[in-house]
Scaffold this motif. Structure first.
Motif, mmCIF file in Angstrom:
data_model
loop_
_atom_site.group_PDB
_atom_site.id
_atom_site.type_symbol
_atom_site.label_atom_id
_atom_site.label_comp_id
_atom_site.label_asym_id
_atom_site.label_seq_id
_atom_site.Cartn_x
_atom_site.Cartn_y
_atom_site.Cartn_z
ATOM 1 N N ARG A 165 49.047 42.667 7.723
ATOM 2 C CA ARG A 165 49.024 43.022 6.124
ATOM 3 C C ARG A 165 48.719 42.161 5.152
ATOM 4 O O ARG A 165 48.330 42.419 4.098
ATOM 5 C CB ARG A 165 50.773 43.240 6.342
ATOM 6 N N ALA A 181 45.054 42.792 4.976
ATOM 7 C CA ALA A 181 44.490 43.715 4.391
ATOM 8 C C ALA A 181 44.761 43.819 2.965
ATOM 9 O O ALA A 181 44.205 44.246 2.069
ATOM 10 C CB ALA A 181 45.387 44.986 5.038
ATOM 11 N N ASN A 182 46.041 43.407 2.456
ATOM 12 C CA ASN A 182 46.286 43.312 1.232
ATOM 13 C C ASN A 182 45.924 44.555 0.287
ATOM 14 O O ASN A 182 45.242 44.443 -0.884
ATOM 15 C CB ASN A 182 45.723 42.093 0.377
ATOM 16 N N ALA A 189 41.018 51.421 5.117
ATOM 17 C CA ALA A 189 40.382 51.121 6.124
ATOM 18 C C ALA A 189 38.844 51.251 6.236
ATOM 19 O O ALA A 189 38.052 52.036 5.724
ATOM 20 C CB ALA A 189 40.847 52.006 6.982
ATOM 21 N N ALA A 242 39.276 42.541 5.433
ATOM 22 C CA ALA A 242 40.268 43.420 4.979
ATOM 23 C C ALA A 242 40.417 44.870 5.403
ATOM 24 O O ALA A 242 41.278 45.253 5.838
ATOM 25 C CB ALA A 242 40.493 43.212 3.325
ATOM 26 N N SER A 269 43.200 46.746 7.704
ATOM 27 C CA SER A 269 43.811 48.124 7.339
ATOM 28 C C SER A 269 43.751 49.075 8.349
ATOM 29 O O SER A 269 44.488 49.810 8.493
ATOM 30 C CB SER A 269 43.198 48.258 5.786
ATOM 31 N N LEU A 280 46.176 48.549 11.032
ATOM 32 C CA LEU A 280 47.453 49.020 10.481
ATOM 33 C C LEU A 280 47.781 50.328 10.446
ATOM 34 O O LEU A 280 48.574 50.928 10.892
ATOM 35 C CB LEU A 280 47.679 48.134 8.903
ATOM 36 N N GLN A 281 46.559 51.031 10.086
ATOM 37 C CA GLN A 281 46.986 52.319 10.167
ATOM 38 C C GLN A 281 46.757 53.156 11.454
ATOM 39 O O GLN A 281 47.582 54.011 11.895
ATOM 40 C CB GLN A 281 45.546 52.983 9.612
#
Length: 194
Positions: free
Chosen positions: A63, A66-67, A71, A116, A120, A123-124
């Motif tokens: 996180r 990615a900020n 994606a 990043a 992301s 995270l997805q």
């Protein structure tokens, strides 16, 4: 009821009373193949706590990296996890892939070679996986002592001990938590303004 190496039995409330959360119990149960016998041990509960800590730390790092970025990787990312689950719910293979991914992406983060967009994307991917496993569900925010009171209230209601149920609801309220009974069971939320 959990059997401890064939000798003693523990109820869920016993495990929660030791300070373990519901998500730690769920993970301990989930990580064993459904066809295999589960031998409950306190060491296994500690391993579950450590595994969840690794996942939580990994997600925090992703996180931060990615900020808010979009994606940048393919939707085929992480297919080996799903392949493990498709193979007769081989959770060991799936979790093995997850922790290999955590190791590799943490190394890439350390080296500065994970951008990043890639963070992301992971995270997805995790959000999709977690919709099935519910490892990082809302319950993870409950402090252990609140989880113990909440489970005790569930047991009191099952026993139709309404007085005890009300006392536990009041104790939760005194600690800043609200117990609501819904058609899907008890919901515990932080009281507003607390």
């Amino acid at each position: 009821v959990f059997n401890h190496m064939g000798r003693n039995s523990f109820a869920l409330r016993d495990v929660l009373a030791k300070g373990y959360s519901g998500r730690e119990v769920r993970y301990a149960l989930m990580r064993v193949h459904y066809r295999a016998p589960l031998n409950f041990t306190w060491e296994g509960m500690e391993e579950s706590r450590q595994a969840l800590g690794r996942i939580d730390d990994w997600l925090a790092r992703l996180r931060e990296k990615a900020n808010g970025a979009g994606a940048s990787q393919s939707t085929k990312q992480g297919e080996q996890f799903e392949e493990g689950l498709d193979d007769d719910l081989n959770i060991s293979a799936a979790l093995g892939f997850l922790f290999e991914t955590i190791r590799e992406t943490n190394r890439a983060l350390d080296l500065g070679s994970l951008d990043a967009g890639e963070a992301s994307a992971w995270l997805q991917w995790w959000e999709r996986i977690d919709r099935v496993l519910e490892i990082t569900g809302k319950e993870s925010a409950l402090p252990p002592e609140v989880a113990v009171l909440a489970e005790a209230r569930v047991q009191a209601r099952l026993a139709k001990d309404w007085r005890k149920s009300d006392e536990l609801r009041d104790e939760l309220a005194a600690r800043g938590w609200e117990a609501r009974d819904t058609k899907d069971g008890q919901k515990i939320t932080r009281r507003s303004g607390v």
